[in-house]
Design a protein around this motif. Structure first.
Motif, mmCIF file in Angstrom:
data_model
loop_
_atom_site.group_PDB
_atom_site.id
_atom_site.type_symbol
_atom_site.label_atom_id
_atom_site.label_comp_id
_atom_site.label_asym_id
_atom_site.label_seq_id
_atom_site.Cartn_x
_atom_site.Cartn_y
_atom_site.Cartn_z
ATOM 1 N N UNK A 196 82.337 13.970 23.990
ATOM 2 C CA UNK A 196 83.320 11.904 24.006
ATOM 3 C C UNK A 196 83.679 12.337 22.944
ATOM 4 N N UNK A 197 85.415 12.367 23.590
ATOM 5 C CA UNK A 197 86.396 12.252 22.289
ATOM 6 C C UNK A 197 86.915 10.822 22.031
ATOM 7 N N UNK A 198 87.665 10.701 20.747
ATOM 8 C CA UNK A 198 88.478 10.147 20.132
ATOM 9 C C UNK A 198 89.329 10.265 19.572
ATOM 10 N N UNK B 274 81.757 14.042 18.123
ATOM 11 C CA UNK B 274 82.506 13.917 18.588
ATOM 12 C C UNK B 274 83.861 14.525 18.570
ATOM 13 N N UNK B 275 84.473 14.655 19.925
ATOM 14 C CA UNK B 275 85.849 15.520 19.411
ATOM 15 C C UNK B 275 86.609 14.625 19.170
ATOM 16 N N UNK B 276 87.551 14.877 17.955
ATOM 17 C CA UNK B 276 88.012 13.575 17.441
ATOM 18 C C UNK B 276 89.828 14.445 17.829
ATOM 19 N N UNK B 277 90.797 13.455 17.965
ATOM 20 C CA UNK B 277 92.382 13.768 18.158
ATOM 21 C C UNK B 277 92.780 12.810 16.459
ATOM 22 N N UNK B 278 93.661 12.729 15.693
ATOM 23 C CA UNK B 278 93.686 12.503 14.511
ATOM 24 C C UNK B 278 95.387 12.493 14.582
ATOM 25 N N UNK B 279 96.286 11.455 14.555
ATOM 26 C CA UNK B 279 97.446 11.444 14.139
ATOM 27 C C UNK B 279 97.429 10.375 12.922
ATOM 28 N N UNK B 280 98.748 9.826 13.108
ATOM 29 C CA UNK B 280 99.098 9.076 11.518
ATOM 30 C C UNK B 280 99.945 8.298 11.694
ATOM 31 N N UNK C 191 87.461 9.851 7.960
ATOM 32 C CA UNK C 191 86.319 9.825 9.172
ATOM 33 C C UNK C 191 86.894 10.535 9.785
ATOM 34 N N UNK C 192 87.241 11.935 10.210
ATOM 35 C CA UNK C 192 87.559 12.971 11.141
ATOM 36 C C UNK C 192 85.901 13.083 11.240
ATOM 37 N N UNK C 193 85.491 14.187 9.649
ATOM 38 C CA UNK C 193 84.812 14.579 9.557
ATOM 39 C C UNK C 193 83.645 14.423 9.894
ATOM 40 N N UNK C 194 83.107 12.992 9.725
ATOM 41 C CA UNK C 194 82.034 12.586 9.570
ATOM 42 C C UNK C 194 82.082 12.714 11.949
ATOM 43 N N UNK D 278 93.014 11.944 27.718
ATOM 44 C CA UNK D 278 91.575 10.406 28.145
ATOM 45 C C UNK D 278 90.387 10.499 26.966
ATOM 46 N N UNK D 279 90.238 9.564 26.574
ATOM 47 C CA UNK D 279 89.272 8.934 25.197
ATOM 48 C C UNK D 279 88.298 7.714 25.709
ATOM 49 N N UNK D 280 87.442 8.225 24.604
ATOM 50 C CA UNK D 280 86.336 7.135 25.411
ATOM 51 C C UNK D 280 86.708 6.431 23.989
#
Length: 234
Positions: A5-7, A29-35, A20-23, A48-50
């Motif tokens: 699942x993508x976040x 979960x697969x996490x795409x992090x931006x600032x 947050x990303x690590x946890x 696409x994100x869940x």
């Protein structure tokens, strides 16, 4: 192998973003992090994100603006706001912009993970239910998109949104007992807590619509101590 699942995580504080990303990744979960908000919108259009986890205070474009822009294109993906402001005005503003949940900093990471799980699960159930557009029971066909029940003789009976949602849930889970908690989460979305009697009344209404003999139902059943069940007899 089941796809992760993508976040999309949007947070401008480095330490918080990393934590947050690590946890979330430890939870699978697969996490795409931006600032920042502009990058978030660009990424959102490309992937696409869940679920979207969105900080309110962001550089250039705040979280409210990001949420509002996303909702113009997509009304379904769950959005969880993170904010340092614990005021009812901010909470109301976030919900008005289309957020599904709201968490105030500083927060417990376990609570965040729990809320993420609930939102993702709810969105997946909603996706499953959307797959059914119509369903025939006896001489009547339910049309979920138009909230209508049509008999073979042409008679049309309008359905309420809650009736349609509950029918959809029970039919999706046909021949299985569905608990009151599952109905509460999917149909009432935890906004209000209907009594067991309230759900019973919906089942009684369904029996009036569909059962040849309401006193001896073959389609819609109340399972004492468990919940409710739709049985497909065909």
């Amino acid at each position: 192998m089941q796809q992760k699942l993508r976040i999309l995580l949007v947070e401008d504080e480095d330490h918080l973003l990393d934590a947050i990303k690590l946890n979330l990744e430890l939870e699978g979960y697969k996490v795409h992090a931006v600032k920042d908000g502009k990058t978030a919108l660009k990424v959102f259009k490309e992937e696409r994100f869940n679920l979207i986890i969105l900080d309110v205070m962001l550089p250039e474009m705040d979280g409210f603006q990001v949420c509002e822009t996303i909702r113009l294109e997509n009304t379904e993906v769950p959005i969880l706001f993170l904010t340092a402001k614990n005021t009812s005005e901010d909470r109301v503003m976030g919900l008005k912009k289309g957020a599904d949940d709201y968490l105030v900093k500083p927060f417990n990471l376990e609570e965040l993970i729990l809320r993420v799980g609930i939102l993702v699960k709810r969105s997946m159930k909603a996706d499953d239910l959307k797959e059914i557009n119509s369903y025939k029971i006896g001489d009547k066909t339910i049309y979920f998109n138009s909230f209508e029940l049509k008999q073979d003789d042409g008679l049309i009976v309008p359905l309420t949104k809650k009736e349609t949602m509950l029918l959809k849930l029970l039919i999706e889970r046909k021949n299985e007992a569905v608990s009151r908690e599952q109905i509460l989460e999917t149909v009432w979305n935890y906004d209000v807590y209907p009594s067991t009697r309230t759900i019973d009344n919906f089942i009684l209404t369904f029996r009036k619509y569909f059962e040849p003999d309401q006193k001896n139902p073959v389609y819609f059943h109340s399972i004492r101590g468990v919940g409710y069940k739709f049985t497909d007899i065909h």
